[in-house]
Motif scaffolding. Structure first.
Motif, PDB file in Angstrom:
ATOM      1  N   GLN A 191      -8.104   7.907   7.557  1.00  0.00           N
ATOM      2  CA  GLN A 191      -7.641   8.565   6.361  1.00  0.00           C
ATOM      3  C   GLN A 191      -7.904   7.923   5.094  1.00  0.00           C
ATOM      4  OE1 GLN A 191      -3.416   9.648   6.573  1.00  0.00           O
ATOM      5  NE2 GLN A 191      -3.815  11.612   5.359  1.00  0.00           N
ATOM      6  N   LEU A 218       2.709   8.368   4.048  1.00  0.00           N
ATOM      7  CA  LEU A 218       1.835   8.699   5.040  1.00  0.00           C
ATOM      8  C   LEU A 218       2.136   7.858   6.401  1.00  0.00           C
ATOM      9  CD1 LEU A 218      -1.567   9.128   3.018  1.00  0.00           C
ATOM     10  CD2 LEU A 218      -0.145  10.777   4.056  1.00  0.00           C
ATOM     11  N   SER A 271       1.364   6.264  10.271  1.00  0.00           N
ATOM     12  CA  SER A 271       0.431   5.242  10.791  1.00  0.00           C
ATOM     13  C   SER A 271      -0.566   6.118  11.911  1.00  0.00           C
ATOM     14  CB  SER A 271       0.718   4.310  11.444  1.00  0.00           C
ATOM     15  OG  SER A 271       1.853   4.587  12.276  1.00  0.00           O
ATOM     16  N   MET A 272      -0.787   7.633  12.014  1.00  0.00           N
ATOM     17  CA  MET A 272      -1.484   8.173  12.596  1.00  0.00           C
ATOM     18  C   MET A 272      -2.777   7.768  12.904  1.00  0.00           C
ATOM     19  SD  MET A 272      -0.680  11.317  14.567  1.00  0.00           S
ATOM     20  CE  MET A 272      -1.103  10.416  16.127  1.00  0.00           C
ATOM     21  N   LYS A 308      -6.776   3.613   7.923  1.00  0.00           N
ATOM     22  CA  LYS A 308      -6.887   4.100   6.274  1.00  0.00           C
ATOM     23  C   LYS A 308      -7.923   3.424   5.870  1.00  0.00           C
ATOM     24  CE  LYS A 308      -1.934   4.881   6.061  1.00  0.00           C
ATOM     25  NZ  LYS A 308      -1.655   5.074   7.243  1.00  0.00           N
ATOM     26  N   GLN A 350      -5.106  14.084  16.080  1.00  0.00           N
ATOM     27  CA  GLN A 350      -4.614  13.138  14.902  1.00  0.00           C
ATOM     28  C   GLN A 350      -4.924  13.449  13.578  1.00  0.00           C
ATOM     29  OE1 GLN A 350      -7.247  10.086  16.616  1.00  0.00           O
ATOM     30  NE2 GLN A 350      -5.840   9.346  18.197  1.00  0.00           N
ATOM     31  N   ALA A 397      -2.012  13.803  10.817  1.00  0.00           N
ATOM     32  CA  ALA A 397      -2.208  12.808   9.382  1.00  0.00           C
ATOM     33  C   ALA A 397      -2.428  13.415   8.181  1.00  0.00           C
ATOM     34  CB  ALA A 397      -3.384  11.917   9.597  1.00  0.00           C
TER      35      ALA A 397
END
Lengths: 467, 365, 94
Positions: B23, B32, B34-35, B38, B121, B125
């Motif tokens: 992400q 946001l 923690s799928m 980052k 996912q 996200a």
């Protein structure tokens, strides 16, 4: 060389020797002559390649490879068509009063004079009425006020609207008021502004016919109707009034005048039908015009309307239009008289001034004349109303037309209806003898006429433009 | 030709050891979940120890905070889901049971089940209310994968609307069609299914797979009956341009839940390029059939749209059916287009067209 | 009856079935009285007509031709039609 199989179809020879065919998907095709029909039935490969291609596309024939899929397609479309009529939302009709200020000779509802007591729905019945409607139907609610003359019960209509608006969203219901417009006044018009309310009024072929049939005390009904239409147009805008024209013997020469009248009044929605046999109309007037006479009048009327449309003047005749729509599986092909299956209380519901609930407008007329108790399916004044639907189920079972003598072989089977109530009245049972059924003759003639019109591309464009 | 309007592929050394979906953030954001891992781009403040944070003007310019990118482990990143894109689509498999002559994503028989996981996912996200497209290959090829996919989305209560491209053959199994519908009761899903003919002869030839038409027909019937919303797609080619309106009549008469019909002009990508002369037919050659087809919209009450048809190539009376639709990363216009008054309404040409086949007409000035 | 004639027609049983005759006659009922008689190898159809109404023969034979064709058509497609209708009603009752 591919081998083809036939899928089930019906056929009908048209006047010009061409042959109209239709299948269970209610798709139509015209074969140029009897020879092609014989080839289609006896040996498909004898047909020319272009015809074979079209017949394949329209689900009349299939190659071996595609056969199973095409049977599935046919079954699916057949189911879809029946489901369409089976599940269409009902028209809810309310008769707030049987009183009327007119004395029409062919009145179908056995009206009473305006000063008589005991023929009105009380305002106190409105909450049960609204509860009832919401129980049997889901939005959008199509509500039509019939009579008598509904405008004599204007207070009822106002109160009904007010309570309806409190119960559901304002865009979830629409009103049509069937009226002669003779009682239109400023108050009524003011109240209608900004609301989803339309009017339905009758204009008969020819001034004399109109006045003769609708004997108002003051004998100038036609002129008053004209004036009132203008008032509605001025106050509420155009397009708020639909007309209904019932054709009797007196009106048979008035087709041009009928169109002229509509044009002069700025009306663009017509609906023309022959006089039918309910209420006061029998025994004299119903047999008063034959279907052949009606069709002679009707064709001239329609040709005139086609001309006007081709000149750029937008005017629709809805009786023809609904037949056209049903032939092409159009989206809005719902018409209460042309439904199959046609269960009693499946397509419409009428609550009359006594609170009795009937399954159709015709049924309450038949009840008033003949008193068949079976036609009443409930009463809104009774608490914990459970609708008695046994009569309806019996009717429903007898109203599928694909298996019925007279209808089973008919090319218009998928587009036509069965109108069991009409046949019940004429023949004493819901199927009737189609060979002398006015219903059958009328609709067959109109369907034939649609195909006659469609031979000309310019007519086709007009009708497609109406969609 | 001018370049396409939006860039989506970037390189940065800092991404060298990053693989899979990430992400893209421009600042710290505790909203946001923690799928996905980052990466922080052009953040003013330090976002923490052990985070991947760097400045990159190109990436910063073309992405928005929250976008999803797929990193290839060698420093490249492709933006897969972006808030600034006019259309987002995720590839979930390259495998397919058709072999369409004009396939824009030629199939590869690889074990790419991981793509479904990445997609789930990413969607969770990204958490968007705007439609995300799901394509392949054939996304419904392995029923278990797609069912699993929906189950995961449901577990995380994701309600992102989805548009899935499929040949529809999987729905020939009624149970799968019903399960598919059940799993998506809380989510708006539309399935785009192509139908190229009213017989197997034409359709099977175009998708190069025997038995495809029959299965697709059964699939469309079952899907419609199960309540699944369908966008029917028709691509005119030399083999089927004369029966477009017949396909529409058949579909409208026989199927339920046809939400819309899309007539799509052939795009010169993938296999269409090598089969171009056999397949392509100019819109002018079948413009009557196009007009007839568009007229069916009023008759059946179904939206009919034309895609990828520059306005100068179709009759004026059906201009209102043409949609300005090409994903913005494919839009280009020629210099001639600059003087056309309809330019802002027109989808333009595909960047893949590469100066051939455009013939823009002089438009009304 | 004044001016009424009987129009008598014969059909070989090997080429025309009773059912086709009766179906065609269903549509004539409105225009004319008729009777159908079994003469062994032949069917005899009897119409009561006015002098002028020879049209009835033409109308009747057109109908009859159609019903004979329909019988052939039914042999090809009736089973399939019944199967489709049955499946359809079954699907609707869900």
């Amino acid at each position: 060389m591919a081998s083809y199989s036939l899928l089930p179809f019906n056929f009908r020879q048209l006047k010009d020797d061409s042959v109209l065919i239709s299948n269970l998907s209610n798709i139509y095709h015209i074969l140029p002559n009897q020879n092609d029909l014989k080839k289609l039935i006896n040996n498909i490969s004898d047909l020319d390649p272009e015809s074979i291609k079209i017949l394949e596309r329209k689900l009349f024939i299939s190659t071996t490879d595609d056969f199973e899929a095409k049977v599935q397609l046919t079954t699916s479309s057949f189911t879809k068509n029946i489901h369409k009529d089976l599940s269409s939302p009902r028209l809810i009709m309310i008769v707030p009063t049987l009183r009327c200020d007119h004395h029409c000779t062919y009145c179908q509802v056995s009206r009473v004079n305006q000063d008589v007591d005991g023929f009105d729905l009380p305002l106190s019945s409105i909450p049960s009425l609204i509860d009832f409607i919401r129980k049997i139907e889901s939005p959008p609610y199509k509500i039509e006020f019939q009579g008598g003359e509904p405008l004599l019960a204007f207070e009822f209509i106002k109160e009904f609207y007010k309570q309806m608006q409190e119960a559901v969203f304002v865009d979830e219901f629409s009103f049509v008021i069937a009226t002669s417009l003779s009682l239109i006044n400023e108050d009524i018009l003011m109240w209608c502004v900004g609301k989803n309310i339309n009017f339905s009024t009758s204009i008969d072929a020819g001034k004399k016919a109109h006045n003769r049939h609708r004997k108002l005390i003051t004998k100038d009904s036609f002129e008053r109707t004209q004036k009132n239409i203008q008032r509605v147009d001025n106050k509420l805008g155009k397009g708020k009034i639909g007309t209904v024209t019932t054709v009797t013997h007196d009106g048979l020469s008035g087709f041009d005048e009928l169109v002229d009248t509509h044009l002069a009044l700025g009306l663009s929605e017509m609906f023309v039908r022959p006089v039918s046999s309910y209420g006061f109309a029998i025994p004299k007037q119903a047999k008063d015009i034959t279907i052949d006479e009606f069709m002679a009048f009707y064709k001239k009327l329609i040709y005139r309307i086609m001309e006007e449309n081709k000149k750029g003047i937008h005017i629709i005749e809805h009786f023809l239009f609904i037949h056209f729509k049903r032939l092409i599986n159009a989206k809005d092909g719902m018409y209460v008289d042309l439904m199959a299956p046609a269960g009693y209380a499946k397509n419409s519901m009428l609550i009359d001034y006594t609170g009795n609930v009937f399954g159709s407008d015709e049924a309450r007329m038949v009840y008033r004349k003949h008193g068949f108790e079976d036609l009443i399916i409930g009463n809104i004044n009774e608490k914990n109303q459970v609708l008695d639907t046994t009569f309806s189920e019996n009717m429903l079972v007898n109203s599928f037309n694909f298996d019925v003598p007279g209808c089973a072989d008919c090319v218009y089977q998928g587009s036509c209806g069965s109108d069991p109530i009409y046949h019940l009245q004429e023949f004493g049972e819901p199927i009737g003898n189609k060979s002398n059924s006015r219903f059958c003759q009328l609709h067959k003639s109109v369907f034939d006429f649609v195909f006659e019109l469609l031979k000309d591309d310019s007519n086709k464009s007009v009708m497609e433009g109406w969609l | 030709m001018n370049s396409p309007l939006r860039q989506d592929l970037f390189y940065n050394d800092s991404l060298k050891d990053i693989f899979g979906p990430v992400q893209i953030l421009k600042r710290k954001d505790s909203d946001l979940g923690s799928m996905l891992p980052k990466i922080y781009i052009n953040s003013i403040v330090d976002c923490g120890v052990d985070v991947v944070q760097f400045n990159d003007e190109m990436i910063n310019q073309w992405t928005t905070h929250g976008d999803i990118g797929y990193a290839d482990g060698k420093g490249k990143i492709r933006v897969a889901l972006s808030q600034s894109a006019n259309a987002n689509t995720l590839l979930v498999t390259e495998r397919c049971d058709n072999l369409c002559l004009f396939c824009s994503q030629p199939p590869r028989n690889v074990n790419d089940e991981i793509l479904f996981a990445y997609a789930a996912q990413s969607i969770i996200a990204f958490n968007s209310k705007k439609v995300i497209g799901i394509s392949g290959g054939e996304p419904l090829l392995t029923p278990n994968y797609i069912i699993n996919f929906f189950t995961i989305l449901n577990q995380f209560e994701n309600k992102t609307p989805l548009h899935i491209l499929s040949n529809g053959r999987a729905f020939s199994r009624k149970k799968f069609a019903n399960d598919f519908h059940e799993l998506n009761k809380e989510r708006f899903v539309m399935v785009g299914v192509p139908l190229y003919g009213t017989t197997s002869k034409v359709h099977d030839r175009l998708v190069n797979s025997h038995g495809a038409w029959s299965e697709t027909i059964a699939g469309l019937i079952n899907a419609g009956n199960a309540g699944i919303e369908i966008e029917l797609r028709i691509i005119p080619t030399q083999y089927n341009f004369s029966e477009i309106s017949s396909i529409i009549e058949l579909a409208a008469s026989c199927f339920n839940h046809i939400a819309s019909i899309s007539i799509m002009n052939l795009e010169q990508t993938g296999w269409a390029k090598r089969n171009w002369s056999e397949l392509y037919v100019e819109p002018e050659s079948y413009q009557d059939e196009l007009v007839k087809s568009c007229q069916m919209s009023k008759r059946f009450g179904i939206d009919i749209s034309l895609f990828n048809y520059p306005l100068c190539h179709i009759p004026h009376e059906i201009h209102h059916h043409a949609k300005k639709s090409i994903s913005d990363w494919k839009n280009v216009y020629t210099d001639t287009c600059d003087s056309c008054i309809l330019k802002s309404n027109c989808g333009g040409f595909f960047s893949s067209v590469k100066d051939k086949w455009t013939h823009p007409e002089e438009r009304i000035l | 009856m004044e001016g009424a004639e009987k129009l008598i027609l014969h059909y070989s049983k090997s080429s025309i079935s009773e059912l086709a005759l009766r179906k065609a006659l269903y549509w004539i009922t409105d225009s004319s009285a008729w009777s159908l008689n079994d003469l062994g190898d032949l069917w005899e159809v009897l119409f009561e007509v006015d002098d002028a109404d020879k049209k009835i023969k033409y109308k009747f034979e057109r109908l009859l031709n159609d019903y004979v064709l329909r019988e052939i058509l039914d042999r090809h497609t009736n089973d399939l039609k019944q199967a489709i209708v049955r499946k359809s009603l079954k699907d609707l009752s869900i």
